[in-house]
Design an enzyme around this catalytic site. Structure first.
Site, PDB file in Angstrom:
ATOM      1  N   ILE A  79      -3.396   5.626  14.003  1.00  0.00           N
ATOM      2  CA  ILE A  79      -2.900   4.409  14.673  1.00  0.00           C
ATOM      3  C   ILE A  79      -1.466   4.543  15.158  1.00  0.00           C
ATOM      4  CG2 ILE A  79      -4.467   2.732  13.591  1.00  0.00           C
ATOM      5  CD1 ILE A  79      -2.045   2.058  11.658  1.00  0.00           C
ATOM      6  N   ALA A  90      -3.832   1.020   6.924  1.00  0.00           N
ATOM      7  CA  ALA A  90      -2.484   0.912   6.360  1.00  0.00           C
ATOM      8  C   ALA A  90      -2.368   1.874   5.192  1.00  0.00           C
ATOM      9  CB  ALA A  90      -2.232  -0.511   5.860  1.00  0.00           C
ATOM     10  N   THR A 116      -1.454  -9.068   3.585  1.00  0.00           N
ATOM     11  CA  THR A 116      -1.469  -9.258   2.138  1.00  0.00           C
ATOM     12  C   THR A 116      -0.628 -10.461   1.710  1.00  0.00           C
ATOM     13  OG1 THR A 116      -0.747  -8.238   0.068  1.00  0.00           O
ATOM     14  CG2 THR A 116       0.443  -7.575   2.027  1.00  0.00           C
ATOM     15  N   ASP A 117      -0.941 -11.003   0.547  1.00  0.00           N
ATOM     16  CA  ASP A 117      -0.121 -12.102   0.009  1.00  0.00           C
ATOM     17  C   ASP A 117       1.238 -11.597  -0.495  1.00  0.00           C
ATOM     18  OD1 ASP A 117      -0.996 -10.714  -2.249  1.00  0.00           O
ATOM     19  OD2 ASP A 117      -1.735 -12.479  -3.319  1.00  0.00           O
ATOM     20  N   GLU A 118       1.373 -10.265  -0.644  1.00  0.00           N
ATOM     21  CA  GLU A 118       2.619  -9.732  -1.214  1.00  0.00           C
ATOM     22  C   GLU A 118       3.821  -9.969  -0.299  1.00  0.00           C
ATOM     23  OE1 GLU A 118       2.457  -5.889  -3.008  1.00  0.00           O
ATOM     24  OE2 GLU A 118       0.497  -6.264  -3.885  1.00  0.00           O
ATOM     25  N   TYR A 171       6.103  -1.312   0.222  1.00  0.00           N
ATOM     26  CA  TYR A 171       4.791  -1.654   0.783  1.00  0.00           C
ATOM     27  C   TYR A 171       4.818  -3.046   1.399  1.00  0.00           C
ATOM     28  CZ  TYR A 171       0.079  -3.640   0.823  1.00  0.00           C
ATOM     29  OH  TYR A 171      -1.071  -4.300   1.204  1.00  0.00           O
ATOM     30  N   LYS A 210       4.437  -4.322   5.327  1.00  0.00           N
ATOM     31  CA  LYS A 210       3.384  -5.243   5.782  1.00  0.00           C
ATOM     32  C   LYS A 210       4.028  -6.488   6.411  1.00  0.00           C
ATOM     33  CE  LYS A 210      -0.561  -5.012   5.398  1.00  0.00           C
ATOM     34  NZ  LYS A 210      -1.624  -4.411   6.247  1.00  0.00           N
ATOM     35  N   ASN A 267      -5.343  -9.971  -4.260  1.00  0.00           N
ATOM     36  CA  ASN A 267      -5.906  -8.696  -4.750  1.00  0.00           C
ATOM     37  C   ASN A 267      -7.424  -8.655  -4.638  1.00  0.00           C
ATOM     38  OD1 ASN A 267      -3.217  -8.936  -6.067  1.00  0.00           O
ATOM     39  ND2 ASN A 267      -3.836  -6.986  -6.983  1.00  0.00           N
ATOM     40  N   ARG A 304      -2.207 -11.656 -11.283  1.00  0.00           N
ATOM     41  CA  ARG A 304      -2.755 -11.441  -9.947  1.00  0.00           C
ATOM     42  C   ARG A 304      -3.945 -12.377  -9.757  1.00  0.00           C
ATOM     43  NH1 ARG A 304       1.507  -9.425  -9.775  1.00  0.00           N
ATOM     44  NH2 ARG A 304       2.121  -7.341  -9.082  1.00  0.00           N
TER      45      ARG A 304
HETATM   46  P1  NAD Z   1      -7.194   1.634   1.614  1.00  0.00           P
HETATM   47  O1  NAD Z   1      -5.952   2.349   1.224  1.00  0.00           O
HETATM   48  O2  NAD Z   1      -8.382   1.695   0.729  1.00  0.00           O
HETATM   49  O3  NAD Z   1      -7.674   2.137   3.058  1.00  0.00           O
HETATM   50  C1  NAD Z   1      -6.781   2.339   4.120  1.00  0.00           C
HETATM   51  C2  NAD Z   1      -7.539   3.063   5.236  1.00  0.00           C
HETATM   52  O4  NAD Z   1      -6.623   3.239   6.337  1.00  0.00           O
HETATM   53  C3  NAD Z   1      -8.038   4.466   4.842  1.00  0.00           C
HETATM   54  O5  NAD Z   1      -9.359   4.643   5.300  1.00  0.00           O
HETATM   55  C4  NAD Z   1      -7.077   5.400   5.574  1.00  0.00           C
HETATM   56  O6  NAD Z   1      -7.667   6.637   5.915  1.00  0.00           O
HETATM   57  C5  NAD Z   1      -6.742   4.570   6.810  1.00  0.00           C
HETATM   58  N1  NAD Z   1      -5.452   4.965   7.407  1.00  0.00           N
HETATM   59  C6  NAD Z   1      -4.259   5.127   6.773  1.00  0.00           C
HETATM   60  N2  NAD Z   1      -3.323   5.533   7.658  1.00  0.00           N
HETATM   61  C7  NAD Z   1      -3.926   5.585   8.872  1.00  0.00           C
HETATM   62  C8  NAD Z   1      -3.483   5.910  10.177  1.00  0.00           C
HETATM   63  N3  NAD Z   1      -2.219   6.292  10.415  1.00  0.00           N
HETATM   64  N4  NAD Z   1      -4.364   5.849  11.201  1.00  0.00           N
HETATM   65  C9  NAD Z   1      -5.660   5.496  10.991  1.00  0.00           C
HETATM   66  N5  NAD Z   1      -6.147   5.188   9.755  1.00  0.00           N
HETATM   67  C10 NAD Z   1      -5.283   5.229   8.715  1.00  0.00           C
HETATM   68  O7  NAD Z   1      -6.744   0.131   1.870  1.00  0.00           O
HETATM   69  P2  NAD Z   1      -7.447  -1.242   1.462  1.00  0.00           P
HETATM   70  O8  NAD Z   1      -7.125  -1.556   0.066  1.00  0.00           O
HETATM   71  O9  NAD Z   1      -8.848  -1.197   1.918  1.00  0.00           O
HETATM   72  O10 NAD Z   1      -6.616  -2.247   2.380  1.00  0.00           O
HETATM   73  C11 NAD Z   1      -6.970  -2.437   3.744  1.00  0.00           C
HETATM   74  C12 NAD Z   1      -5.997  -3.422   4.369  1.00  0.00           C
HETATM   75  O11 NAD Z   1      -6.058  -4.663   3.685  1.00  0.00           O
HETATM   76  C13 NAD Z   1      -4.549  -2.965   4.315  1.00  0.00           C
HETATM   77  O12 NAD Z   1      -3.933  -3.336   5.528  1.00  0.00           O
HETATM   78  C14 NAD Z   1      -3.960  -3.744   3.153  1.00  0.00           C
HETATM   79  O13 NAD Z   1      -2.588  -3.976   3.348  1.00  0.00           O
HETATM   80  C15 NAD Z   1      -4.750  -5.040   3.227  1.00  0.00           C
HETATM   81  N6  NAD Z   1      -4.961  -5.738   1.951  1.00  0.00           N
HETATM   82  C16 NAD Z   1      -5.440  -5.082   0.858  1.00  0.00           C
HETATM   83  C17 NAD Z   1      -5.677  -5.790  -0.326  1.00  0.00           C
HETATM   84  C18 NAD Z   1      -6.225  -5.105  -1.561  1.00  0.00           C
HETATM   85  O14 NAD Z   1      -6.271  -5.713  -2.624  1.00  0.00           O
HETATM   86  N7  NAD Z   1      -6.676  -3.859  -1.498  1.00  0.00           N
HETATM   87  C19 NAD Z   1      -5.424  -7.155  -0.380  1.00  0.00           C
HETATM   88  C20 NAD Z   1      -4.918  -7.790   0.748  1.00  0.00           C
HETATM   89  C21 NAD Z   1      -4.715  -7.075   1.914  1.00  0.00           C
HETATM   90  O1  DAU Z   2      -1.956  -8.798  -3.570  1.00  0.00           O
HETATM   91  C1  DAU Z   2      -2.606  -7.979  -2.650  1.00  0.00           C
HETATM   92  C2  DAU Z   2      -2.260  -6.543  -2.920  1.00  0.00           C
HETATM   93  O2  DAU Z   2      -2.923  -6.184  -4.125  1.00  0.00           O
HETATM   94  C3  DAU Z   2      -2.642  -5.597  -1.799  1.00  0.00           C
HETATM   95  O3  DAU Z   2      -1.910  -5.923  -0.642  1.00  0.00           O
HETATM   96  C4  DAU Z   2      -2.378  -4.143  -2.186  1.00  0.00           C
HETATM   97  O4  DAU Z   2      -2.841  -3.275  -1.165  1.00  0.00           O
HETATM   98  C5  DAU Z   2      -3.122  -3.853  -3.474  1.00  0.00           C
HETATM   99  O5  DAU Z   2      -2.819  -2.550  -3.904  1.00  0.00           O
HETATM  100  C6  DAU Z   2      -2.752  -4.867  -4.565  1.00  0.00           C
HETATM  101  O6  DAU Z   2      -1.400  -4.662  -5.048  1.00  0.00           O
HETATM  102  P1  DAU Z   2      -1.038  -4.715  -6.624  1.00  0.00           P
HETATM  103  O7  DAU Z   2       0.189  -3.938  -6.841  1.00  0.00           O
HETATM  104  O8  DAU Z   2      -1.107  -6.099  -7.138  1.00  0.00           O
HETATM  105  O9  DAU Z   2      -2.355  -3.933  -7.192  1.00  0.00           O
HETATM  106  P2  DAU Z   2      -2.530  -2.787  -8.301  1.00  0.00           P
HETATM  107  O10 DAU Z   2      -4.009  -2.637  -8.499  1.00  0.00           O
HETATM  108  O11 DAU Z   2      -1.743  -1.579  -7.998  1.00  0.00           O
HETATM  109  O12 DAU Z   2      -1.912  -3.460  -9.593  1.00  0.00           O
HETATM  110  C7  DAU Z   2      -2.405  -4.686 -10.110  1.00  0.00           C
HETATM  111  C8  DAU Z   2      -1.544  -5.055 -11.310  1.00  0.00           C
HETATM  112  O13 DAU Z   2      -1.800  -4.104 -12.369  1.00  0.00           O
HETATM  113  C9  DAU Z   2      -0.064  -4.999 -11.041  1.00  0.00           C
HETATM  114  O14 DAU Z   2       0.590  -6.032 -11.756  1.00  0.00           O
HETATM  115  C10 DAU Z   2       0.362  -3.645 -11.599  1.00  0.00           C
HETATM  116  C11 DAU Z   2      -0.592  -3.429 -12.768  1.00  0.00           C
HETATM  117  N1  DAU Z   2      -0.940  -2.016 -13.041  1.00  0.00           N
HETATM  118  C12 DAU Z   2      -1.394  -1.246 -12.019  1.00  0.00           C
HETATM  119  C13 DAU Z   2      -1.721   0.085 -12.230  1.00  0.00           C
HETATM  120  C14 DAU Z   2      -2.202   0.940 -11.071  1.00  0.00           C
HETATM  121  C15 DAU Z   2      -0.840  -1.505 -14.338  1.00  0.00           C
HETATM  122  O15 DAU Z   2      -0.458  -2.229 -15.274  1.00  0.00           O
HETATM  123  N2  DAU Z   2      -1.150  -0.189 -14.540  1.00  0.00           N
HETATM  124  C16 DAU Z   2      -1.587   0.637 -13.542  1.00  0.00           C
HETATM  125  O16 DAU Z   2      -1.832   1.834 -13.795  1.00  0.00           O
END
Ligand code: NAD
Ligand code: DAU
Length: 355
Positions: free
Chosen positions: A66, A89, A136-138, A161, A165, A190, A225
């Site tokens: 992208i 992302a 994201t809500d972050e 991060y 975003k 999350n 979360r």
């Molecule tokens: P993920 O890390 O699982 O997947 C990200 C994808 O983006 C991967 O397939 C990766 O290959 C692709 N990617 C990364 N860099 C790229 C680039 N330069 N060009 C093209 N593709 C690229 O992420 P996710 O957890 O599925 O999150 C997806 C989206 O949702 C993100 O934008 C994230 O900020 C947002 N989001 C995630 C969560 C969550 O809890 N996981 C919550 C709220 C919002």
């Molecule tokens: O709120 C939405 C976000 O949620 C998304 O935008 C992000 O992409 C996604 O990664 C997530 O962020 P968090 O930092 O909240 O998620 P994570 O799963 O990394 O961590 C959840 C909680 O658990 C956080 O308080 C940190 C804690 N944690 C995480 C890991 C990986 C631990 O205590 N130990 C761990 O090893």
């Protein structure tokens, strides 16, 4: 390219966790749409996540980046893209702490390039187009004991991060305001569910329980979360994409707040139950480790706007969603093995050895 499809939707990051659920939902629910999955296949992207739907005639995969504007121009042109669901992302907070620049590059420059490609391609007629930015809500920062994030809450990102975003959200709104690009933004809490890369809390801890490794709880495990099943997020994205108002933001969340330690206890007990181990076996793996730098205390979403305006509510309770998720990981150990080979092992060592 001749067009037998009603719409041509570009989903970025469709090989990742949320993206693969979104692609599966869109190709199966809308057989008259062509779904183009544009993904760089970083460590987080895995085409195995889409094996079951890759044969469908309305699915097309394009490997690409992208941040490469010329490549984006070509894709918009080749497929006459008229809708974007932008998921791609860098998404893991811990990685953003150890390597912030790739987050700025991908999330800010990548989103700016996506917006520029859409603007150029759609300049003759914006009226039937749509650019959904998945965020994201972050971006709202961290809550104390009380309160919820609303769409009007001021941005206050606190990790590389979330700052990247937030930057991307501002660019999306700026392109909407300045060029009338028909944008809409969703900010979700999350997610959890199948196909989540085992660097995030829930899949990492399930994997560690299954392999008998320590469960590294950051700090005292008191951070909160708001968890949402990925399938419910995808339903909300479908609604926001089709029915959300241009220039608007929609918060998406589970009304489902958990302290990390309570969640870890619940997961441990469920895995013990499902694998026939004595109650308490997995809890013994809990290890308190050094806290995440700048660790946000609490996230919680007010999802009232999307409920009132678009009629969305989560369909699964947390107990149902978590049970389904654990079952999926128990039945898909092969997937876990594939995604945790090579580079993952190095990541794991770097991330956890000195905590
Ligand atoms: P993920 O890390 O699982 O997947 C990200 C994808 O983006 C991967 O397939 C990766 O290959 C692709 N990617 C990364 N860099 C790229 C680039 N330069 N060009 C093209 N593709 C690229 O992420 P996710 O957890 O599925 O999150 C997806 C989206 O949702 C993100 O934008 C994230 O900020 C947002 N989001 C995630 C969560 C969550 O809890 N996981 C919550 C709220 C919002
Ligand atoms: O709120 C939405 C976000 O949620 C998304 O935008 C992000 O992409 C996604 O990664 C997530 O962020 P968090 O930092 O909240 O998620 P994570 O799963 O990394 O961590 C959840 C909680 O658990 C956080 O308080 C940190 C804690 N944690 C995480 C890991 C990986 C631990 O205590 N130990 C761990 O090893």
């Amino acid at each position: 390219m001749s067009d037998q499809f009603k719409r041509n939707i570009l989903i970025t990051g469709g090989a990742g966790f949320i993206g693969s659920h979104l692609v599966r939902h869109m190709v199966t629910k809308y057989p008259d749409y062509r779904i183009i999955n544009f993904d760089k296949l970083t460590y987080a992207g895995n085409l195995e996540n889409l094996r079951d739907i890759e044969h469908l005639p309305n699915y097309q995969f394009v490997r690409g980046d992208i941040t490469d504007l010329n490549q984006l121009r070509e894709v918009f042109n080749t497929y006459a893209v008229d809708g974007v669901m932008h998921c791609a992302a860098e998404s893991h907070v811990d990685r953003s702490i150890s390597d912030p620049l790739i987050f700025v590059h991908t999330n800010v420059m990548g989103t700016a390039s996506m917006l520029q490609a859409a603007k150029e391609s759609w300049k003759e007629n914006m009226s039937d187009k749509r650019f959904l930015h998945i965020s994201t809500d972050e971006v709202y920062g961290s809550l104390g004991e009380e309160g919820l994030f609303e769409e009007t809450t001021a941005y206050d990102p606190r990790s590389p991060y979330s700052a990247s975003k937030a930057g991307s959200d501002h660019l999306v709104m700026a392109f909407g305001h300045t060029y009338n690009l028909p944008v809409v933004v969703s900010n979700c809490s999350n997610n959890y569910g199948p196909y989540q890369f085992p660097e995030k809390l829930i899949p990492l801890f399930i994997r560690n329980v299954l392999t008998g490794k320590p469960l590294p709880v950051y700090g005292k495990g008191e951070n909160v979360r708001d968890w949402l099943f990925v399938g419910d997020h995808v339903m909300a994205l479908d609604l926001v994409f089709h029915k959300g108002a241009s220039g608007e933001t929609y918060n998406i969340g589970g009304h489902n707040e958990w302290k990390n330690l309570d969640l870890v206890h619940l997961m441990c007990d469920l895995v013990d139950q499902k694998t026939g181990k004595a109650q308490g076996t997995s809890r013994n793996l809990i290890t308190y480790v050094k806290d995440r730098a700048g660790h946000d205390l609490r996230y919680a979403i007010d999802a009232g706007k999307i409920q009132r305006e678009l009629g969305w509510v989560p369909s699964l309770t947390f107990e149902e969603g978590l049970s389904k998720t654990i079952d999926w990981y128990l039945n898909n150990e092969e997937w876990l093995e594939h995604v945790t080979s090579g580079a993952y092992l190095q990541y794991y060592e770097d991330q956890y050895q000195n905590r």
